[in-house]
Scaffold this active site. Structure first.
Site, mmCIF file in Angstrom:
data_model
loop_
_atom_site.group_PDB
_atom_site.id
_atom_site.type_symbol
_atom_site.label_atom_id
_atom_site.label_comp_id
_atom_site.label_asym_id
_atom_site.label_seq_id
_atom_site.Cartn_x
_atom_site.Cartn_y
_atom_site.Cartn_z
ATOM 1 N N ASP A 1 18.022 -6.346 -31.875
ATOM 2 C CA ASP A 1 18.861 -7.459 -32.324
ATOM 3 C C ASP A 1 20.007 -6.913 -33.160
ATOM 4 O O ASP A 1 20.091 -5.717 -33.423
ATOM 5 C CB ASP A 1 18.026 -8.435 -33.159
ATOM 6 N N ASP B 1 20.478 -7.966 -36.319
ATOM 7 C CA ASP B 1 20.136 -8.463 -37.642
ATOM 8 C C ASP B 1 20.776 -9.849 -37.794
ATOM 9 O O ASP B 1 20.544 -10.700 -36.945
ATOM 10 C CB ASP B 1 20.585 -7.472 -38.721
#
Length: 275
Positions: free
Chosen positions: A215, A217
């Site tokens: 991802d 974040d």
């Protein structure tokens, strides 16, 4: 052919599958620092003796800040492991480190707190003195290069370097924190690197980390913010290449002579202990 080596593999999220080992057996152990996260899984990869340990337990019921890192590393040391390869799920703090990418870590920033950072704190009577272990370089360059070259041969794209910041968890970062970590120069973020990397160095074991980006974040606009569901989805979609890379790297390690490196690690620790 290399002298006798034994490789410890610490699995992060999704990497705790014991089926990657042949001739596997289970072994329950204890250490001067308590019990490790789970039973050790002993076996072989390409004829190389290995020890697999699930960092969070095979039921994934141990939170990052509750992992007994000292017991985990010491258990592998007790079993005679000369190298450790770990996997970890990470968030990206860079535009060009994309979800699904692999990063062969080469540095870290420790933003954890309250975790035992050393074996030499008086809790084990067999270990005398204080260990001021130098942490540059934190990751074994010889082992890193084996993994990088293996990835190249397999056609698996990976970033050959990356600084990881370890946060305490179990919560994810706020946006302000995520932006700050970017300013600090971190490339990826996780909750389990520290003190694992420090303790491996103190134990005199070559250590390397394969990080899987899951991802961005929460710093990047117009992208899905990190969540447990997102981490699991991306990791499960990419776990195959992580397993393939680690297994092939273990086999390729036998093509190297590790005798000098093993001796250097042992001497490095001895020189770092003040009595």
């Amino acid at each position: 052919m290399a002298p006798s080596i034994k490789v410890g593999i610490i699995g992060g999220t999704g990497m705790d599958n014991p089926d990657i080992l042949k001739n596997r057996t289970e072994k329950e152990v204890t250490t001067p620092f308590g019990y490790p996260s789970d039973k050790l899984i002993l076996g072989e990869i390409g004829g190389v003796p290995c020890v697999l340990l699930a960092r969070h337990g095979r039921k994934h019921n141990i939170l990052p800040h509750q992992v007994n890192y000292r017991a985990n590393i010491w258990a592998l040391k007790q079993e005679g492991c000369t190298q450790i390869i770990v996997s970890t799920a990470t968030g990206s703090l860079r535009e060009d480190y994309k979800p699904g990418d692999l990063v062969i870590l080469n540095n870290f920033i420790d933003n954890t707190h309250g975790r035992h950072q050393t074996f030499y704190d008086g809790s084990c009577n067999a270990l005398e003195g204080i260990c001021h272990i130098p942490m540059e370089p934190p990751y074994c360059e010889k082992l890193r290069q084996v993994i990088i070259k293996t990835a190249e041969k397999l056609g698996i794209f990976c970033h050959s370097s990356g600084t990881i910041i370890a946060v305490n968890g179990p919560r994810f970062s706020s946006k302000a924190e995520s932006l700050m970590f970017r300013q600090w120069g971190a490339d990826v973020i996780s909750m389990t690197t520290c003190p694992e990397v420090v303790l491996a160095k103190e134990a005199g074991i070559s250590y390397a980390g394969v990080a899987l980006v899951t991802d961005y974040d929460c710093w990047k606009p117009n992208t899905e913010h990190v969540s447990h569901e997102l981490v699991l989805k991306i990791f499960n979609d990419n776990i195959g290449k992580v397993v393939k890379l680690i297994c092939a790297s273990v086999e390729n390690m036998m093509k190297e002579d590790w005798s000098q490196k093993i001796q250097e690690n042992e001497e490095f620790v001895k020189k770092s202990i003040w009595t």
